[in-house]
Design an enzyme around this catalytic site. Structure first.
Site, short mmCIF file in Angstrom:
data_model
loop_
_atom_site.label_atom_id
_atom_site.label_comp_id
_atom_site.label_asym_id
_atom_site.label_seq_id
_atom_site.Cartn_x
_atom_site.Cartn_y
_atom_site.Cartn_z
N TYR A 59 0.98 -1.25 0.04
CA TYR A 59 0.12 0.00 0.11
C TYR A 59 0.99 1.27 -0.07
CZ TYR A 59 -3.92 -3.24 1.56
OH TYR A 59 -4.57 -4.38 1.41
N GLY A 282 -12.21 1.41 5.00
CA GLY A 282 -11.17 2.05 4.59
C GLY A 282 -11.12 3.46 4.80
N ARG A 284 -10.14 7.36 5.42
CA ARG A 284 -8.93 8.15 5.41
C ARG A 284 -9.22 9.70 6.00
NH1 ARG A 284 -7.46 8.70 -0.86
NH2 ARG A 284 -9.53 8.82 -1.81
N GLN A 288 -14.80 10.47 8.92
CA GLN A 288 -15.39 9.35 8.02
C GLN A 288 -15.66 8.19 9.17
OE1 GLN A 288 -12.65 8.54 4.72
NE2 GLN A 288 -13.93 9.88 3.28
P1 NAP Z 1 -13.83 0.46 1.58
O1 NAP Z 1 -13.37 0.04 2.96
O2 NAP Z 1 -14.85 -0.45 1.13
O3 NAP Z 1 -13.96 1.85 0.83
C1 NAP Z 1 -12.85 2.72 1.12
C2 NAP Z 1 -13.21 4.09 0.82
O4 NAP Z 1 -14.57 4.25 1.36
C3 NAP Z 1 -12.49 5.32 1.34
O5 NAP Z 1 -10.98 5.30 0.69
C4 NAP Z 1 -13.11 6.37 1.19
O6 NAP Z 1 -13.18 7.01 -0.20
C5 NAP Z 1 -14.65 5.90 1.38
N1 NAP Z 1 -15.22 6.21 2.78
C6 NAP Z 1 -14.73 5.75 3.82
N2 NAP Z 1 -15.73 6.17 5.10
C7 NAP Z 1 -16.41 6.97 4.27
C8 NAP Z 1 -17.43 7.73 4.59
N3 NAP Z 1 -17.78 7.80 6.26
N4 NAP Z 1 -18.37 8.54 3.94
C9 NAP Z 1 -17.94 8.54 2.49
N5 NAP Z 1 -17.03 7.75 2.05
C10 NAP Z 1 -16.32 6.93 2.86
O7 NAP Z 1 -12.54 -0.20 0.74
P2 NAP Z 1 -10.98 -0.62 0.93
O8 NAP Z 1 -10.33 0.54 1.76
O9 NAP Z 1 -10.50 -1.29 -0.39
O10 NAP Z 1 -11.14 -1.96 1.99
C11 NAP Z 1 -10.88 -1.51 3.27
C12 NAP Z 1 -9.53 -2.40 3.67
O11 NAP Z 1 -9.44 -3.53 3.32
C13 NAP Z 1 -8.47 -1.58 2.89
O12 NAP Z 1 -7.87 -0.43 3.36
C14 NAP Z 1 -7.48 -2.63 3.14
O13 NAP Z 1 -6.87 -2.71 4.54
C15 NAP Z 1 -7.97 -4.03 3.10
N6 NAP Z 1 -8.11 -4.56 1.61
C16 NAP Z 1 -7.37 -5.75 1.72
C17 NAP Z 1 -7.30 -6.04 0.30
C18 NAP Z 1 -6.61 -7.51 0.18
O14 NAP Z 1 -6.58 -8.09 -1.09
N7 NAP Z 1 -6.29 -8.30 1.11
C19 NAP Z 1 -8.06 -5.77 -0.81
C20 NAP Z 1 -8.55 -4.63 -0.75
C21 NAP Z 1 -8.67 -3.91 0.49
P3 NAP Z 1 -13.07 8.65 -0.40
O15 NAP Z 1 -12.44 9.25 0.74
O16 NAP Z 1 -12.26 8.79 -1.81
O17 NAP Z 1 -14.46 8.73 -0.73
#
Ligand code: NAP
Length: 335
Positions: A59, A282, A284, A288
């Site tokens: 990352y 996720g 940031r 949020q």
């Molecule tokens: P997620 O949690 O589904 O979505 C993250 C995005 O949602 C953020 O970057 C943000 O985007 C938005 N968000 C978060 N809270 C919010 C709120 N309160 N209101 C509006 N928008 C909001 O996706 P992810 O980060 O891909 O998944 C979570 C974690 O899982 C990752 O960070 C990582 O640690 C892990 N992961 C692991 C793998 C793997 O292969 N093992 C793959 C993917 C992810 P904006 O700020 O741009 O709007």
């Protein structure tokens, strides 16, 4: 904050069932990130009781781990945290490949410990299976790291039940990290039943489907730079409109039936699948995480799950999974 936690025998702290995912904090594939804001978000998460922090070397090519390390080093937060990172993806000029060789793992653990400013990793997860290395060899290598005290619990991510079964023949397996959210349900046929049967801790990634289930996503949202949502098939029309319509209906359902936001409902939907479920979110920006409190202390009924399925069936005619995120394998070495 009222918390819900889950136990893993290898890890001394109770683990919060919401985990902070720090992929976006690394910037890469998310259009960049702001270090000060990221540090505030991580510290705020720990301070409100979200003690599970998930990161990975890939990352931001070390940046996410560095930021997590810096944030936790301040004001003694490291010992209040369950620090989860990953191993076995390598990068060459920002091209990412799977590499689970013992040599790569041995090199990465030292880099991760240094970047995270710690002497142990609480949960060490193999990021993706590498078809060029036997699962047994990978499991053996992690078991050695555990015996050396560098890691406490052993985990995998994106592994099939067959691969987890092969692992468990040579080493304990404490967790699995698959993609899972209301819109991405592929694991329900195999990985999820396997994980629940074997009482593995499940770190569901993409819990709010990259923002689609946040309740704040709009059709005119612009994504910058290398943001993966520019190529994520769910964010392309006409599909994007269908997913937004589904999110809208789910939000209405959550509010009318539970008085909850879509985001809290989406997290709850994951947690109520089983006692060992956790949701990686996720965020940031610190604010949020405001809906975190709202996700705890109530439950979904079987009827809620049926209604969710009905809404998806009515609105999404052409569903698509998270496969687009899978990194390629290395070229096999000619012998
Ligand atoms: P997620 O949690 O589904 O979505 C993250 C995005 O949602 C953020 O970057 C943000 O985007 C938005 N968000 C978060 N809270 C919010 C709120 N309160 N209101 C509006 N928008 C909001 O996706 P992810 O980060 O891909 O998944 C979570 C974690 O899982 C990752 O960070 C990582 O640690 C892990 N992961 C692991 C793998 C793997 O292969 N093992 C793959 C993917 C992810 P904006 O700020 O741009 O709007």
């Amino acid at each position: 904050m009222k918390r819900e936690t889950v136990k893993c025998d290898e890890i001394p702290l109770p683990i919060s069932r919401i985990g902070l995912g720090s992929w976006a904090i690394g910037g890469w594939m998310w259009g960049g990130s702001d270090e000060a804001e990221s540090i505030r978000t991580i510290q705020h998460a720990v301070d409100i009781g979200i003690n599970l922090i998930d990161t990975a070397p890939v990352y931001g090519f070390g940046r996410s781990e560095e930021i997590v390390g810096k944030a936790l080093a301040a004001a003694g937060r490291r010992d209040k945290t369950v620090l989860a990172t990953k191993v076995a993806l390598e990068w060459v000029d920002r091209n990412v490949y799977r590499n689970s060789t013992p040599e790569r793992i041995r090199e990465e653990i030292e880099d991760s410990l240094r970047r995270l400013r710690t002497d142990r990793i609480d949960l060490y997860q193999v990021h993706w299976p590498d078809p060029l290395v036997s699962i047994e060899d990978v499991a053996e290598t992690l078991l050695e790291l555990k015996r050396e005290g560098k890691i406490l619990a052993l985990g995998v991510s994106n592994y099939s039940p067959e691969q987890m079964e092969a692992w468990r023949r040579v080493a304990p397996l404490h967790s699995t990290q698959p993609p899972y959210n209301i819109f991405e349900r592929e694991i329900e046929t195999d990985v999820l039943p396997y994980a629940l049967e074997h009482k593995l801790l499940v770190l569901s990634y993409g819990a709010i489907c990259r923002g689609l289930l946040s309740g704040n996503m709009r059709s005119d949202r612009k994504f910058d730079g290398d943001d993966l949502r520019l190529s994520d098939p769910k964010f392309q029309q006409p599909r994007f409109a269908q997913y937004l319509k589904a999110a809208n209906k789910l939000g209405q359902y959550a509010w009318e039936n539970h008085g909850k936001s879509l985001l809290a409902f989406a997290i709850r939907w994951i947690l109520d699948r089983g006692e060992t479920m956790t949701a990686l979110w996720g965020a940031r920006k610190a604010n949020q995480l405001d809906a975190a409190e709202e996700a705890f202390g109530w439950k979904l009924s079987a009827g809620d799950y049926t209604e969710v399925d009905k809404i998806l069936h009515e609105t999404i005619t052409n569903p698509v999974g998270p496969e687009f995120m899978a990194p390629p394998q290395r070229e096999p070495v000619a012998v």
